[in-house]
Design a protein around this motif. Structure first.
Motif, PDB file in Angstrom:
ATOM      1  N   UNK A  35     -17.554 181.197  63.851  1.00 43.12           N
ATOM      2  CA  UNK A  35     -18.285 180.206  64.677  1.00 43.12           C
ATOM      3  C   UNK A  35     -17.465 179.106  64.963  1.00 43.12           C
ATOM      4  N   UNK A  36     -17.591 178.170  66.061  1.00 35.84           N
ATOM      5  CA  UNK A  36     -17.003 177.160  66.136  1.00 35.84           C
ATOM      6  C   UNK A  36     -17.384 176.456  67.434  1.00 35.84           C
ATOM      7  N   UNK A  37     -16.513 175.440  67.764  1.00 34.85           N
ATOM      8  CA  UNK A  37     -16.702 174.531  69.084  1.00 34.85           C
ATOM      9  C   UNK A  37     -15.290 174.236  69.452  1.00 34.85           C
ATOM     10  N   UNK A  38     -15.175 173.757  70.637  1.00 35.68           N
ATOM     11  CA  UNK A  38     -13.996 173.223  71.406  1.00 35.68           C
ATOM     12  C   UNK A  38     -14.221 172.257  72.595  1.00 35.68           C
ATOM     13  N   UNK A  39     -13.544 171.167  72.657  1.00 34.90           N
ATOM     14  CA  UNK A  39     -13.573 170.266  73.652  1.00 34.90           C
ATOM     15  C   UNK A  39     -12.180 169.888  74.167  1.00 34.90           C
ATOM     16  N   UNK A  40     -12.170 170.080  75.727  1.00 38.05           N
ATOM     17  CA  UNK A  40     -10.790 169.770  76.206  1.00 38.05           C
ATOM     18  C   UNK A  40     -11.032 168.889  77.163  1.00 38.05           C
ATOM     19  N   UNK A  41     -10.245 167.753  77.151  1.00 32.76           N
ATOM     20  CA  UNK A  41      -9.984 166.795  78.506  1.00 32.76           C
ATOM     21  C   UNK A  41      -8.679 166.984  79.164  1.00 32.76           C
ATOM     22  N   UNK A  42      -8.668 166.989  80.404  1.00 31.04           N
ATOM     23  CA  UNK A  42      -7.651 166.995  81.152  1.00 31.04           C
ATOM     24  C   UNK A  42      -7.813 165.946  82.124  1.00 31.04           C
ATOM     25  N   UNK A  43      -6.585 164.980  82.142  1.00 25.11           N
ATOM     26  CA  UNK A  43      -6.462 164.083  83.167  1.00 25.11           C
ATOM     27  C   UNK A  43      -5.137 164.301  84.118  1.00 25.11           C
ATOM     28  N   UNK A  44      -5.256 164.361  85.271  1.00 26.38           N
ATOM     29  CA  UNK A  44      -4.176 164.725  86.262  1.00 26.38           C
ATOM     30  C   UNK A  44      -4.107 163.780  87.370  1.00 26.38           C
ATOM     31  N   UNK A  45      -3.084 163.350  87.784  1.00 25.07           N
ATOM     32  CA  UNK A  45      -2.617 162.417  88.917  1.00 25.07           C
ATOM     33  C   UNK A  45      -1.629 162.870  89.646  1.00 25.07           C
ATOM     34  N   UNK A  46      -1.567 162.813  90.882  1.00 28.92           N
ATOM     35  CA  UNK A  46      -0.705 163.479  91.535  1.00 28.92           C
ATOM     36  C   UNK A  46      -0.223 162.189  92.966  1.00 28.92           C
ATOM     37  N   UNK A  47       0.907 161.936  92.834  1.00 28.42           N
ATOM     38  CA  UNK A  47       1.408 161.029  93.860  1.00 28.42           C
ATOM     39  C   UNK A  47       1.981 161.795  95.013  1.00 28.42           C
ATOM     40  N   UNK A 107      -6.519 161.984  91.921  1.00 26.34           N
ATOM     41  CA  UNK A 107      -6.577 161.729  90.502  1.00 26.34           C
ATOM     42  C   UNK A 107      -7.847 162.488  89.946  1.00 26.34           C
ATOM     43  N   UNK A 108      -7.894 163.270  89.016  1.00 21.59           N
ATOM     44  CA  UNK A 108      -9.027 164.003  88.550  1.00 21.59           C
ATOM     45  C   UNK A 108      -9.241 164.059  86.963  1.00 21.59           C
ATOM     46  N   UNK A 109     -10.342 164.017  86.473  1.00 25.11           N
ATOM     47  CA  UNK A 109     -10.606 164.082  84.973  1.00 25.11           C
ATOM     48  C   UNK A 109     -11.577 165.380  84.747  1.00 25.11           C
ATOM     49  N   UNK A 110     -11.196 166.466  84.012  1.00 24.29           N
ATOM     50  CA  UNK A 110     -11.833 167.512  83.846  1.00 24.29           C
ATOM     51  C   UNK A 110     -12.407 167.506  82.243  1.00 24.29           C
ATOM     52  N   UNK A 111     -13.501 168.023  82.120  1.00 26.51           N
ATOM     53  CA  UNK A 111     -14.065 168.433  80.784  1.00 26.51           C
ATOM     54  C   UNK A 111     -14.416 169.608  80.625  1.00 26.51           C
ATOM     55  N   UNK A 112     -14.274 170.172  79.455  1.00 25.76           N
ATOM     56  CA  UNK A 112     -14.654 171.471  78.963  1.00 25.76           C
ATOM     57  C   UNK A 112     -15.310 171.395  77.638  1.00 25.76           C
ATOM     58  N   UNK A 113     -16.349 171.695  77.416  1.00 27.31           N
ATOM     59  CA  UNK A 113     -17.074 172.018  76.346  1.00 27.31           C
ATOM     60  C   UNK A 113     -17.492 173.551  75.908  1.00 27.31           C
ATOM     61  N   UNK A 114     -17.248 173.814  74.729  1.00 22.54           N
ATOM     62  CA  UNK A 114     -17.624 175.236  74.532  1.00 22.54           C
ATOM     63  C   UNK A 114     -18.087 175.503  72.977  1.00 22.54           C
ATOM     64  N   UNK A 115     -18.853 176.532  72.907  1.00 19.55           N
ATOM     65  CA  UNK A 115     -19.094 176.795  71.258  1.00 19.55           C
ATOM     66  C   UNK A 115     -19.228 178.366  71.293  1.00 19.55           C
ATOM     67  N   UNK A 116     -19.066 178.881  70.159  1.00 18.90           N
ATOM     68  CA  UNK A 116     -19.216 180.451  70.024  1.00 18.90           C
ATOM     69  C   UNK A 116     -19.638 180.849  68.788  1.00 18.90           C
ATOM     70  N   UNK A 117     -19.901 182.188  68.872  1.00 18.31           N
ATOM     71  CA  UNK A 117     -20.288 182.814  67.462  1.00 18.31           C
ATOM     72  C   UNK A 117     -19.858 184.108  67.738  1.00 18.31           C
TER      73      UNK A 117
END
Length: 265
Positions: free
Chosen positions: A195-207, A218-228
């Protein structure tokens, strides 16, 4: 093979490819490699491994690749030459208490040329010129593994990546931060539970440019996950049953649940 969606996500439907790099302890000493040719002008690689403590080892490396242009059907040069320089390190260590760690990092810069056709406002309404695309970036990873007992262990990993790309169409900069925790333990003789968990933050900027523009840029994406997951041995060395589920939340589709029941023989 087997169901991997609970551990690795929806794209792991039919299996997972796991790439394992060598421990720094296994790459001691020095290594130099040089390749030359008429297309691959130069492929240079140098690596040095050393012992830095009683149970700690390290290695450093550097690479440079220089590739010539290919040829078109009429024998002319395709003007698609490219090169890349990269360097990095890795350190691995362990203790008598059953813990181990890995710290590693890489940095690179590259350039690629290719013909680019872009629109213009006057006849013939398009113009082909040689574009030079550049990319650069780096990453850092730190991972700790702890053995609790012969049947239980946990791991914690931090990862950061930066990449920047510049060309005629747009300039892109992206930062990714990832934190991952996992705990595995075996109960009785037939159950292997993870079992476990994960957090990912992605910041993207395009000129953008007149050829391509993104809104917003510009965009800020968050991903939360947990599993067993529970891998049950029904018949030793013959048949296993995997049961598990993964729960995720992202900025696009919100909350999602994934399940991975399956047989492995």
């Amino acid at each position: 093979r087997g169901p991997g969606a609970t551990l690795w996500g929806a794209n792991a439907v039919n299996g997972v490819i796991n790439i394992i790099t060598k421990n720094a302890k296994d790459t001691q000493g020095n290594m130099l490699s040089q390749t030359v040719g008429n297309v691959e002008n130069s492929l240079t690689s140098v690596r040095s491994g050393m012992k830095v403590g009683e149970n700690a080892f390290a290695r450093m490396y550097a690479k440079y690749d220089d590739h010539n242009e290919f040829r078109t059907n009429n024998g002319a040069g395709a003007q698609d030459m490219w090169n890349k320089a990269q360097a990095g390190f890795r350190m691995d260590g362990s203790s008598s208490q059953g813990s181990s760690y890995t710290v590693q990092g890489d940095a690179y810069t590259s350039g690629q040329s290719y013909p680019m056709t872009r629109p213009i406002l006057t006849a013939p309404f398009s113009l082909t010129s040689l574009d030079r695309e550049r990319a650069a970036g780096g990453n850092m990873l730190a991972r700790v593994n702890q053995e609790i007992s012969a049947n239980s262990n946990w791991s914690l990993q931090f990862y950061f990546d930066n990449v920047q790309r510049q060309n005629f169409v747009f300039d892109d900069a992206r930062n990714t931060l990832d934190v991952d925790f996992q705990n595995e333990f075996k109960t009785w003789a037939s159950h292997d539970i993870v079992w476990g968990g994960n957090y990912r933050l992605v910041s993207d900027s395009v000129n953008g440019t007149p050829q391509l523009n993104l809104m917003p840029d510009h965009r800020l994406d968050n991903l939360f996950s947990t599993f067993a997951q529970d891998e049950i041995t029904l018949m030793p060395n013959l048949l296993k049953l995997t049961l598990g589920s993964k729960f995720e939340h992202n900025n696009y589709t919100g909350f999602q649940a994934q399940r991975a029941p399956g047989w492995l023989t």
